[in-house]
Design a protein around this motif. Structure first.
Motif, short mmCIF file in Angstrom:
data_model
loop_
_atom_site.label_atom_id
_atom_site.label_comp_id
_atom_site.label_asym_id
_atom_site.label_seq_id
_atom_site.Cartn_x
_atom_site.Cartn_y
_atom_site.Cartn_z
N ASN A 138 0.84 -1.19 0.00
CA ASN A 138 0.00 0.00 0.00
C ASN A 138 0.88 1.24 0.00
O ASN A 138 1.89 1.29 0.69
CB ASN A 138 -0.94 0.01 1.21
CG ASN A 138 -1.87 1.21 1.20
OD1 ASN A 138 -1.56 2.24 1.79
ND2 ASN A 138 -3.00 1.09 0.53
N THR A 139 0.48 2.23 -0.76
CA THR A 139 1.29 3.44 -0.88
C THR A 139 1.21 4.31 0.37
O THR A 139 2.11 5.13 0.61
CB THR A 139 0.79 4.31 -2.04
OG1 THR A 139 -0.57 4.70 -1.80
CG2 THR A 139 0.88 3.57 -3.36
N GLY A 140 0.16 4.14 1.19
CA GLY A 140 -0.15 5.17 2.17
C GLY A 140 -0.63 6.40 1.43
O GLY A 140 -0.69 6.44 0.19
N ASP A 141 -1.00 7.43 2.15
CA ASP A 141 -1.47 8.66 1.52
C ASP A 141 -0.27 9.41 0.93
O ASP A 141 0.58 9.91 1.67
CB ASP A 141 -2.22 9.53 2.53
CG ASP A 141 -2.79 10.79 1.91
OD1 ASP A 141 -2.68 10.94 0.67
OD2 ASP A 141 -3.34 11.61 2.65
N LEU A 142 -0.23 9.49 -0.39
CA LEU A 142 0.92 10.12 -1.05
C LEU A 142 0.87 11.64 -1.01
O LEU A 142 1.81 12.30 -1.47
CB LEU A 142 0.98 9.65 -2.51
CG LEU A 142 1.27 8.15 -2.68
CD1 LEU A 142 1.14 7.74 -4.14
CD2 LEU A 142 2.66 7.80 -2.16
N LEU A 143 -0.20 12.21 -0.46
CA LEU A 143 -0.29 13.67 -0.33
C LEU A 143 0.02 14.13 1.08
O LEU A 143 -0.40 15.21 1.51
CB LEU A 143 -1.69 14.15 -0.75
CG LEU A 143 -2.03 13.93 -2.22
CD1 LEU A 143 -3.41 14.51 -2.53
CD2 LEU A 143 -0.98 14.54 -3.14
N GLU A 144 0.75 13.30 1.81
CA GLU A 144 1.24 13.72 3.12
C GLU A 144 2.54 12.99 3.39
O GLU A 144 2.94 12.11 2.65
CB GLU A 144 0.22 13.43 4.22
CG GLU A 144 -0.09 11.96 4.41
CD GLU A 144 -1.11 11.73 5.52
OE1 GLU A 144 -1.00 10.71 6.19
OE2 GLU A 144 -2.00 12.58 5.70
N GLY A 145 3.20 13.34 4.43
CA GLY A 145 4.46 12.68 4.77
C GLY A 145 5.63 13.25 4.00
O GLY A 145 5.61 14.39 3.54
N VAL A 146 6.67 12.43 3.81
CA VAL A 146 7.93 12.93 3.27
C VAL A 146 8.03 12.81 1.76
O VAL A 146 8.94 13.38 1.16
CB VAL A 146 9.12 12.17 3.91
CG1 VAL A 146 9.15 12.39 5.41
CG2 VAL A 146 9.04 10.67 3.60
N ASN A 147 7.11 12.06 1.12
CA ASN A 147 7.24 11.87 -0.32
C ASN A 147 7.01 13.17 -1.07
O ASN A 147 5.98 13.83 -0.90
CB ASN A 147 6.22 10.83 -0.82
CG ASN A 147 6.61 9.43 -0.43
OD1 ASN A 147 7.41 9.24 0.47
ND2 ASN A 147 6.05 8.45 -1.11
N PRO A 148 7.96 13.59 -1.93
CA PRO A 148 7.74 14.78 -2.75
C PRO A 148 6.83 14.45 -3.94
O PRO A 148 6.58 13.29 -4.24
CB PRO A 148 9.15 15.13 -3.23
CG PRO A 148 9.84 13.79 -3.30
CD PRO A 148 9.26 12.97 -2.17
N ILE A 149 6.35 15.49 -4.60
CA ILE A 149 5.57 15.30 -5.82
C ILE A 149 6.23 16.13 -6.92
O ILE A 149 7.00 17.05 -6.66
CB ILE A 149 4.10 15.70 -5.63
CG1 ILE A 149 3.96 17.15 -5.18
CG2 ILE A 149 3.44 14.77 -4.61
CD1 ILE A 149 2.53 17.59 -4.99
N ASP A 150 5.92 15.78 -8.17
CA ASP A 150 6.56 16.39 -9.33
C ASP A 150 5.61 17.46 -9.91
O ASP A 150 4.60 17.13 -10.50
CB ASP A 150 6.86 15.30 -10.35
CG ASP A 150 7.50 15.82 -11.63
OD1 ASP A 150 7.64 17.04 -11.77
OD2 ASP A 150 7.84 14.99 -12.49
N THR A 151 5.97 18.73 -9.72
CA THR A 151 5.16 19.83 -10.24
C THR A 151 5.85 20.55 -11.39
O THR A 151 5.52 21.69 -11.72
CB THR A 151 4.85 20.84 -9.11
OG1 THR A 151 6.09 21.39 -8.63
CG2 THR A 151 4.11 20.18 -7.96
#
Length: 235
Positions: A128-141
């Motif tokens: 499971n990914t967990g919530d990818l819109l929180e925590g330490v994972n960055p996103i590509d903008t």
């Protein structure tokens, strides 16, 4: 379908090294490319997404309520699995969030797998990914004004929180990244802003399956026929 091909080209150019209770029936999605609903989910059904020679991608496009902003989009998560000879890599699989403020438009990429390379996902096991819109994972903008490849979610929210969300997809398209030219990934129990997609269909209603399912609003089905009607027609 240009949005998917464009993101595929972008990822290639960047050369990225990169127990649920009652199941919720939420028909608000469509499949595209080489994607299909298959048994063997976690549990029940899953979506199988294949990237190989043609068309090179597969995925799921989800219905987004009108007026949703990026700040409104609170959750992106899914269960995922790869075939025995596959893994994550090449920026795939990923969520895609299409956004615009009327003048600045683009796609925010939210990659699945261990950062920062998003590679070496174990095969043949559900995770499971967990919530990818929180925590330490960055996103590509990086497709947006002032965007960067590794953008902390909190920073992205400040810059793009008011942007309208025009689409959300989960995509597999990195067959090119692997020696055999093929990547196969499965998703199940996908949570898009609180709506859970378990990819059940009319066949899931049979043999008593309707008793373990509900509508998208959480209402139980009266009988098998009620379940089949909902799966086929959304009502």
């Amino acid at each position: 379908m240009r949005k998917f091909l464009a993101s595929f080209a972008l990822v290639g150019a960047l050369a990225l090294t990169v127990a649920i209770g009652a199941a919720l029936a939420a028909p608000g999605y469509t499949l595209f490319g080489e994607a299909s609903v298959v048994p063997g989910g976690n549990p029940g059904n899953a979506v199988k997404m294949v990237s190989d020679s043609a068309p090179g991608y597969g995925g799921v496009d989800y219905v987004v309520p009108a007026g949703t902003t990026f700040a409104d989009l609170q959750t992106l998560s899914t269960d995922y699995k790869f075939e025995a000879d596959d893994s994550c890599g090449g920026g795939s699989p990923r969520f895609q969030v299409d956004v615009t403020n009327g003048t600045d438009s683009g796609t925010i990429f939210v990659y699945i797998g261990p950062p920062p390379s998003y590679t070496l996902c174990p095969p043949n096991v559900w995770a499971n990914t967990g919530d990818l819109l929180e925590g330490v994972n960055p996103i590509d903008t990086s497709q947006l004004d002032l965007g960067v490849f590794y953008d902390p979610y909190a920073a992205a929210l400040i810059k793009y929180g008011s942007y309208s969300v025009t689409g959300v997809q989960v995509v597999t398209d990195a067959g090119w990244f692997f020696a055999d030219g093929e990547q196969t990934a499965f998703v199940d129990n996908t949570n898009i802003d609180g709506t859970l997609y378990t990819y059940e269909n009319a066949e899931s209603c049979k043999n008593g399956g309707w008793m373990d399912l509900t509508t998208a609003d959480g209402a139980p089905f009266k009988n098998q026929g009620d379940c089949v009607s909902y799966m086929n027609n959304g009502k």
